[in-house]
Motif scaffolding. Structure first.
Motif, PDB file in Angstrom:
ATOM      1  N   CYS A  73      41.001  35.697  24.353  1.00 38.20           N
ATOM      2  CA  CYS A  73      42.171  36.248  25.728  1.00 38.20           C
ATOM      3  C   CYS A  73      41.984  35.688  26.941  1.00 38.20           C
ATOM      4  CB  CYS A  73      42.477  37.914  25.060  1.00 38.20           C
ATOM      5  SG  CYS A  73      43.680  38.405  26.080  1.00 38.20           S
ATOM      6  N   CYS A  76      42.040  39.565  29.187  1.00 34.28           N
ATOM      7  CA  CYS A  76      40.876  40.699  29.083  1.00 34.28           C
ATOM      8  C   CYS A  76      40.237  39.754  28.545  1.00 34.28           C
ATOM      9  CB  CYS A  76      41.922  41.984  28.568  1.00 34.28           C
ATOM     10  SG  CYS A  76      41.896  42.060  26.470  1.00 34.28           S
ATOM     11  N   CYS A  91      46.135  39.005  21.248  1.00 32.82           N
ATOM     12  CA  CYS A  91      45.263  39.775  21.317  1.00 32.82           C
ATOM     13  C   CYS A  91      45.739  41.168  21.232  1.00 32.82           C
ATOM     14  CB  CYS A  91      44.683  40.258  23.212  1.00 32.82           C
ATOM     15  SG  CYS A  91      43.368  40.663  23.525  1.00 32.82           S
ATOM     16  N   THR A  93      43.263  44.005  22.165  1.00 34.62           N
ATOM     17  CA  THR A  93      42.482  44.945  23.213  1.00 34.62           C
ATOM     18  C   THR A  93      44.150  44.922  23.757  1.00 34.62           C
ATOM     19  OG1 THR A  93      41.119  43.550  22.723  1.00 34.62           O
ATOM     20  CG2 THR A  93      41.019  45.543  24.311  1.00 34.62           C
ATOM     21  N   CYS A  94      44.611  44.190  24.305  1.00 27.90           N
ATOM     22  CA  CYS A  94      46.255  43.878  25.587  1.00 27.90           C
ATOM     23  C   CYS A  94      47.325  44.216  25.024  1.00 27.90           C
ATOM     24  CB  CYS A  94      45.686  43.612  26.464  1.00 27.90           C
ATOM     25  SG  CYS A  94      45.847  41.826  26.627  1.00 27.90           S
TER      26      CYS A  94
HETATM   27 ZN   LIG Z   1      43.858  40.560  25.314  1.00 30.29          ZN
END
Ligand SMILES: [Zn+2]
Length: 115
Positions: A73, A76, A91, A93-94
């Motif tokens: 990503c 992040c 992504c 995660t984010c």
């Molecule tokens: Zn990310």
């Protein structure tokens, strides 16, 4: 056919490096193929069965490691595995829909077994 030309160039490489080692035949060819390289495993095996005739690898096995597509990503910096073939990645995660491909388009000769 895409797979046939891949196999031909891998066989060329394999023969050249087997000759360099003074080998008389190739027993196995190990390839690394990325998940996004667009290679169909059955087609690759089929192409290999045809292309190896008359080469030092005429009785060789084809061993292929399929590498998963991995992206990072840009926002992040998390690395994650892509689960689709088009390289469009959210992504996990984010949630940012932009990523840089780290792995997945490989087509390389990883290792040879010669005799
Ligand atoms: Zn990310």
């Amino acid at each position: 056919m895409h797979e046939f030309s891949i196999v031909m160039s891998m066989l060329d490489l394999a023969e050249a490096s087997a000759r360099e080692e003074g080998a008389s035949r190739i027993e196995a060819i190990h390839l690394e193929i990325g998940a996004l390289a667009g290679v169909v495993p059955e087609a690759l095996e089929f192409a290999f069965q045809g292309a190896r005739e008359g080469t030092m690898a005429s009785a060789a096995r084809l061993e292929v490691d399929y590498l998963p597509a991995v992206a990072r990503c840009n926002t992040c910096d998390a690395s994650f595995e892509l689960d689709n073939r088009w390289g469009v990645a959210l992504c996990p995660t984010c949630g940012t829909p932009s990523a840089q491909l780290l792995q997945g388009k490989e087509m390389q000769l990883a290792r040879l077994e010669v005799a």
